[in-house]
Design an enzyme around this catalytic site. Structure first.
Site, mmCIF file in Angstrom:
data_model
loop_
_atom_site.group_PDB
_atom_site.id
_atom_site.type_symbol
_atom_site.label_atom_id
_atom_site.label_comp_id
_atom_site.label_asym_id
_atom_site.label_seq_id
_atom_site.Cartn_x
_atom_site.Cartn_y
_atom_site.Cartn_z
ATOM 1 N N CYS A 71 -10.692 -8.660 -9.220
ATOM 2 C CA CYS A 71 -9.684 -8.830 -10.295
ATOM 3 C C CYS A 71 -9.194 -10.146 -10.177
ATOM 4 O O CYS A 71 -9.038 -10.800 -11.306
ATOM 5 C CB CYS A 71 -8.325 -7.814 -9.883
ATOM 6 N N THR A 72 -9.226 -10.727 -9.171
ATOM 7 C CA THR A 72 -9.104 -12.325 -9.146
ATOM 8 C C THR A 72 -10.184 -13.176 -9.701
ATOM 9 O O THR A 72 -9.801 -14.058 -10.738
ATOM 10 C CB THR A 72 -8.712 -12.869 -7.613
#
Length: 182
Positions: A71-72
């Site tokens: 997600c980062t």
């Protein structure tokens, strides 16, 4: 022989669980259909509605959890490409079941300035066929919907590679709206 019986039982239980989850999941909106409307709270704790972005391309991306590696990476790439989206009359809206405070911390830590929306009721993730069971928790699946300026689903992505996804979305906008990136 006993090991084979146990292995067969485990496989059977997994098949039943996965099958029931697939059958109970709401399907994603079809390409060409109106994008389901919603209003959610952003990391700034302000209401954001899909209708606020009529007239723009919207990259509506669902992701599992703030502060996780995939997600980062995905968020960093969208952030890196922000100016390219602006040039294409497009906005990025990220959605997960995390709350607004988590999104605020995630944005601050990772230097993100696009909207992350808190779907704490899980209703929007479900509406877009993007709610999945992860053990005993429910999270947003990594799905993306490209919504055209008229508010219709132009493309849907149910299998996303976080490291290439921003480039993939820019290319899709360019394909659907030639000259948008000039």
């Amino acid at each position: 022989m006993r090991m084979w019986i146990i292995a067969a039982m485990v496989v059977g239980v997994i098949a039943v669980v996965v099958g029931s989850q697939l059958l109970s999941a709401k399907s994603a909106p079809a390409v060409g259909s109106p994008a389901p409307e919603f209003t959610l709270s952003s990391q700034e704790e302000k209401s954001v509605s899909l209708k606020d972005y009529r007239g723009k391309w919207v990259v509506l991306y669902f992701y599992p959890k703030d502060f996780t590696s995939g997600c980062t990476v995905e968020a960093h790439n969208f952030q890196r490409d922000q100016q390219q989206y602006v040039h294409r009359n497009a906005v990025i809206l990220g959605v997960s079941v995390d709350n607004a405070e988590s999104h605020k911390r995630f944005c601050a830590k990772e230097g993100l300035n696009f909207k992350l929306l808190a779907d704490t009721s899980r209703a929007v993730s479900k509406q877009y066929g993007s709610l999945m069971n992860f053990g005993i928790a429910q999270i947003s699946a990594r799905h993306t919907f490209l919504i055209d300026p008229q508010g219709k689903i132009a493309r849907s992505y149910m299998s996303v590679n976080p490291s290439r996804h921003s480039a993939e979305m820019l290319a899709a906008i360019d394909e659907l709206a030639p000259g948008a990136g000039l």
